[in-house]
Design an enzyme around this catalytic site. Structure first.
Site, PDB file in Angstrom:
ATOM      1  N   ASP A  30       0.853  -1.197   0.000  1.00 25.33           N
ATOM      2  CA  ASP A  30       0.000   0.000   0.000  1.00 25.33           C
ATOM      3  C   ASP A  30       0.885   1.243   0.000  1.00 25.33           C
ATOM      4  OD1 ASP A  30       0.919  -0.314   2.571  1.00 25.33           O
ATOM      5  OD2 ASP A  30      -1.020  -0.006   3.548  1.00 25.33           O
ATOM      6  N   SER A  31       2.204   1.036   0.019  1.00 26.56           N
ATOM      7  CA  SER A  31       3.136   2.144  -0.203  1.00 26.56           C
ATOM      8  C   SER A  31       2.993   2.672  -1.633  1.00 26.56           C
ATOM      9  CB  SER A  31       4.585   1.693   0.058  1.00 26.56           C
ATOM     10  OG  SER A  31       4.893   0.528  -0.698  1.00 26.56           O
ATOM     11  N   ASP A  57      -0.940  -6.091  -0.231  1.00 27.70           N
ATOM     12  CA  ASP A  57      -1.320  -5.474   1.044  1.00 27.70           C
ATOM     13  C   ASP A  57      -2.823  -5.255   1.116  1.00 27.70           C
ATOM     14  OD1 ASP A  57       0.760  -5.100   2.825  1.00 27.70           O
ATOM     15  OD2 ASP A  57       1.415  -3.207   1.913  1.00 27.70           O
ATOM     16  N   GLU A  99      -1.327  -5.385   8.628  1.00 31.14           N
ATOM     17  CA  GLU A  99      -0.550  -4.867   9.760  1.00 31.14           C
ATOM     18  C   GLU A  99      -1.261  -5.140  11.084  1.00 31.14           C
ATOM     19  OE1 GLU A  99       0.089  -0.704   9.009  1.00 31.14           O
ATOM     20  OE2 GLU A  99       1.017  -1.085   7.046  1.00 31.14           O
ATOM     21  N   LYS A 112      -0.953  -9.426   2.865  1.00 25.29           N
ATOM     22  CA  LYS A 112      -0.251  -8.961   4.065  1.00 25.29           C
ATOM     23  C   LYS A 112      -1.127  -7.922   4.746  1.00 25.29           C
ATOM     24  CE  LYS A 112       3.429  -5.969   3.815  1.00 25.29           C
ATOM     25  NZ  LYS A 112       2.905  -4.818   4.554  1.00 25.29           N
ATOM     26  N   GLU A 146       9.275  -4.052  10.525  1.00 24.22           N
ATOM     27  CA  GLU A 146       9.681  -2.744   9.990  1.00 24.22           C
ATOM     28  C   GLU A 146      10.178  -1.840  11.120  1.00 24.22           C
ATOM     29  OE1 GLU A 146       6.885  -0.898   7.331  1.00 24.22           O
ATOM     30  OE2 GLU A 146       8.045   0.954   7.232  1.00 24.22           O
TER      31      GLU A 146
HETATM   32  O1  KIV Z   1       3.713  -1.230   1.650  1.00 21.49           O
HETATM   33  C1  KIV Z   1       4.917  -1.486   1.782  1.00 21.49           C
HETATM   34  O2  KIV Z   1       5.770  -1.097   0.986  1.00 21.49           O
HETATM   35  C2  KIV Z   1       5.323  -2.278   2.933  1.00 21.49           C
HETATM   36  C3  KIV Z   1       6.785  -2.444   3.161  1.00 21.49           C
HETATM   37  C4  KIV Z   1       7.295  -1.268   3.894  1.00 21.49           C
HETATM   38  C5  KIV Z   1       7.105  -3.707   3.853  1.00 21.49           C
HETATM   39  O3  KIV Z   1       4.499  -2.733   3.668  1.00 21.49           O
END
Ligand code: KIV
Length: 274
Positions: free
Chosen positions: A53-54, A92, A124, A122, A191
């Site tokens: 989600d970055s 994500d 959080e 993934k 992280e």
């Molecule tokens: O979204 C992302 O890029 C991440 C990484 C920082 C692991 O979750």
């Protein structure tokens, strides 16, 4: 005789994660948000591609990951999954799309797997999300956990700060990681965690840890590709810039502009005469 068709590489799968940990073979993970870069990273041999989600702060010009929507994740994941032949594609779950209940989490994960082609998801959070991990695992969706600094919670964490400092916080991090693994998580991203704490988690966890700003003792490493390739003028302290792609792209663009203005491009070799 025509050339034989290129061999399709064997897909990197969940059992390869465990095997890598057992053998002490470091895992490689990189973010990807589109087909062009995903193909390059896949062909270069990266084990896992994270459609992070970055995408929000790296590609969509947001300040953080928080505004990213499920629809945006579906579009990015689909592009990455379509061209990836070997890497495991991990998508994500964005902020607000899974926290409320295992059922909400399941519905979002199903979209990313079914509509977009992700091989795993993934999200959080720690112990309080063990039920979410359990349901997805039972439903056939591999889950990668994410602990330490969790960007979707930056408002409550007080910004981008190292997590797990101090005995109590470190113990909590270890307990969270174990809860995720017990629930079925296939790997856990750590992280911005002090290296000794990440080492502790790595030692007790039966599944691989993948570090970003968590030292060299994790079972694998992940970076945001734009940091790794030097696309912007700034990269976080924990990232190594393996290239200066932003500068190279700028120079190529300036040359193109100059050539067009000077009528030096297109040349005869780029021109159809009839
Ligand atoms: O979204 C992302 O890029 C991440 C990484 C920082 C692991 O979750």
């Amino acid at each position: 005789m025509s050339n034989p068709a290129p061999e399709t590489p064997r897909r990197f799968r969940v059992h390869h994660l465990r095997r890598a940990k057992e053998r002490g073979e470091p895992l490689t993970m990189l973010t990807a948000y589109d087909a062009v870069t995903a193909r390059v990273f896949d062909e270069a041999g990266v084990d896992l591609l994270l459609v992070g989600d970055s995408v929000g702060d790296n590609m969509l010009a947001h300040d953080s990951t928080i505004p990213v929507t499920v629809d945006e994740m579906v579009v990015a994941t689909r592009a990455v999954a379509r061209v990836t032949r070997r890497a495991m594609v991990v998508a994500d779950l964005p902020f607000g799309s899974y926290e409320a209940s295992p059922a909400q989490c399941h519905a979002t994960a199903v979209r990313l797997v079914k509509e977009a082609g992700a091989h795993a998801v993934k999200f959080e959070g720690g112990t309080h999300l063990a039920g979410h991990v359990e349901l997805l695992t039972r439903s056939g969706i591999p889950v990668v956990g994410h602990l330490g600094f969790t960007p979707q919670s930056e408002n409550i964490l007080g910004g981008k700060r190292v997590q797990g400092r101090g005995e109590e916080a470190a113990d909590r991090l270890v307990a969270d990681a174990l809860a995720l693994a017990d629930a079925g998580a296939v790997a856990v991203v750590l992280e911005m965690v002090p290296a000794p704490v990440a080492d502790r988690v790595t030692e007790v966890l039966p599944v691989p840890t993948i570090g970003i700003g968590a030292g060299n003792g994790c079972d694998g490493q992940v970076l945001v590709w734009t940091d790794m390739a030097g696309m912007g003028s700034w990269s976080p302290r924990f990232a190594r810039r393996y290239a200066e792609l932003g500068a190279a792209l700028g120079a190529a663009t300036r040359q193109y502009v100059q050539d067009v203005r000077a009528r030096a491009f297109p040349g005869p070799e780029h021109t159809y005469d009839s």
